[in-house]
Design a protein around this motif. Structure first.
Motif, PDB file in Angstrom:
ATOM      1  N   GLU A  46       0.833  -1.209   0.000  1.00 22.47           N
ATOM      2  CA  GLU A  46       0.000   0.000   0.000  1.00 22.47           C
ATOM      3  C   GLU A  46       0.872   1.266   0.000  1.00 22.47           C
ATOM      4  O   GLU A  46       1.804   1.402   0.801  1.00 22.47           O
ATOM      5  CB  GLU A  46      -0.925  -0.004   1.218  1.00 22.47           C
ATOM      6  CG  GLU A  46      -1.980   1.078   1.200  1.00 22.47           C
ATOM      7  CD  GLU A  46      -3.065   0.839   0.147  1.00 22.47           C
ATOM      8  OE1 GLU A  46      -3.961   1.689   0.047  1.00 22.47           O
ATOM      9  OE2 GLU A  46      -3.019  -0.190  -0.558  1.00 22.47           O
ATOM     10  N   LYS A 288      -4.784  -6.257   0.359  1.00 18.16           N
ATOM     11  CA  LYS A 288      -3.613  -5.372   0.353  1.00 18.16           C
ATOM     12  C   LYS A 288      -2.812  -5.465   1.643  1.00 18.16           C
ATOM     13  O   LYS A 288      -1.628  -5.082   1.666  1.00 18.16           O
ATOM     14  CB  LYS A 288      -4.045  -3.924   0.102  1.00 18.16           C
ATOM     15  CG  LYS A 288      -4.937  -3.320   1.171  1.00 18.16           C
ATOM     16  CD  LYS A 288      -5.372  -1.919   0.781  1.00 18.16           C
ATOM     17  CE  LYS A 288      -6.319  -1.310   1.815  1.00 18.16           C
ATOM     18  NZ  LYS A 288      -5.677  -1.111   3.123  1.00 18.16           N
ATOM     19  N   ASP A 289      -3.434  -5.983   2.694  1.00 20.34           N
ATOM     20  CA  ASP A 289      -2.745  -6.173   3.968  1.00 20.34           C
ATOM     21  C   ASP A 289      -2.232  -7.590   4.137  1.00 20.34           C
ATOM     22  O   ASP A 289      -1.859  -8.000   5.237  1.00 20.34           O
ATOM     23  CB  ASP A 289      -3.678  -5.814   5.127  1.00 20.34           C
ATOM     24  CG  ASP A 289      -4.110  -4.356   5.080  1.00 20.34           C
ATOM     25  OD1 ASP A 289      -3.241  -3.489   4.835  1.00 20.34           O
ATOM     26  OD2 ASP A 289      -5.320  -4.078   5.266  1.00 20.34           O
TER      27      ASP A 289
END
Length: 306
Positions: A46, A288-289
């Motif tokens: 990110e 995304k994590d």
């Protein structure tokens, strides 16, 4: 011979439409756990985007996450830290399809191709991909692309060299097809507005068109996938349920038919919104994590078709 419907895949895939969300999650987890042939590697965390320098730490962390689920990893560039992806992947025991990213910047193209050749000389490349959707984007002429392909082939003689593009490009550009040792075809029913119900049939047709164009050359599906969120495209609608259905059907079909597929992609990447719209950020099997998107740990031991 007795008929066993549970062992035979229908033309449109396995019967997933009547499954609950929990049932789809169970099935998805089991298929993922059984392993994929390959996956497209998403290196940008990110806040990053192409042009940013990647660190060994972030690459190693993400490769460690996907390693239990895939035999092959596909990378898309040989500069800005991307060159570390195949080196670390080979260290971890995975095979690599390594791409040189070609575009409209001539110096970047030279750096990418030189990087690919260097990695190949070092034994970090199992399949070399010279360019990705260059013809589709119109970044180079056919002659320019062919020059890069033959340049790599002249130096790399012990591994297959190919070019990645939409499946139909190999029918329309026979000189490029002839230059390739292996046909690397991107097949996206979603991007052609196909509904999830007919997506597997549609992908089979895409694949068969590439096979016909290849005239006996091996065809690999270098990308295919389905987004989990975002705006729809004609009859194609993103959702977690549709993404799970597409993944399950793709993997089981590929295993049944012995087709090499690189699923797209490993992790969600927010930067892709700029080029693909809101769906661009949601193609990953992990978010995304770096958390699993389609199952929880509580579902690990559930049966395939519960």
């Amino acid at each position: 011979m007795s008929y066993k419907s549970d062992k035979i895949m229908s033309l449109s895939g396995y019967g997933l439409d009547n499954k609950t969300t929990r049932g789809l999650q169970n099935c998805f987890k089991r298929v993922l756990k059984n392993g994929m042939h390959g996956i497209g590697f998403s290196p940008y965390v990110e806040g990053q985007e192409p042009g940013d320098q990647l660190s060994e730490k972030q690459i190693r962390k993400r490769l460690k996450i996907i390693k239990p689920y895939t035999k092959w990893v596909r990378s898309f560039s040989c500069t800005e830290g991307n060159e570390l992806i195949p080196i670390i992947a080979k260290e971890m025991g995975m095979k690599t399809m390594v791409g040189a990213w070609l575009g409209s910047d001539s110096q970047i193209n030279i750096n990418e191709v030189n990087g690919l050749k260097k990695l190949a000389r070092e034994g970090a490349v199992d399949i070399a991909a010279v360019g990705n959707e260059v013809m589709y984007r119109g970044d180079l002429t056919e002659e320019e692309l062919l020059s890069f392909i033959y340049d790599v082939k002249n130096e790399i003689t012990d591994i297959p060299v190919g070019y990645v593009d939409a499946y139909y490009e190999f029918s329309q550009r026979p000189r490029i097809t002839e230059a390739c040792d292996v046909i690397l075809a991107n097949c996206y029913p979603y991007w052609e507005g196909c509904s999830i119900e007919y997506s597997l049939i549609y992908m089979k047709d895409m694949f068969n068109k590439a096979v016909k164009a290849g005239k006996g050359k091996k065809v690999i599906i270098s990308e295919t996938g389905w987004p989990s969120e975002g705006e729809g495209l004609n009859g194609a609608f993103p959702s977690k349920e549709n993404a799970m259905k597409y993944f399950i059907n793709t993997q089981l079909w590929a295993q049944e038919e012995g087709i090499d597929v690189f699923y797209f992609s490993s992790f969600d990447e927010s930067w892709k919104v700029g080029s693909e719209g809101d769906v661009g950020a949601y193609w990953g099997l992990w978010d995304k994590d770096e958390k699993p998107k389609f199952y929880s740990k509580a579902l690990v031991n559930r049966s395939l078709f519960s």
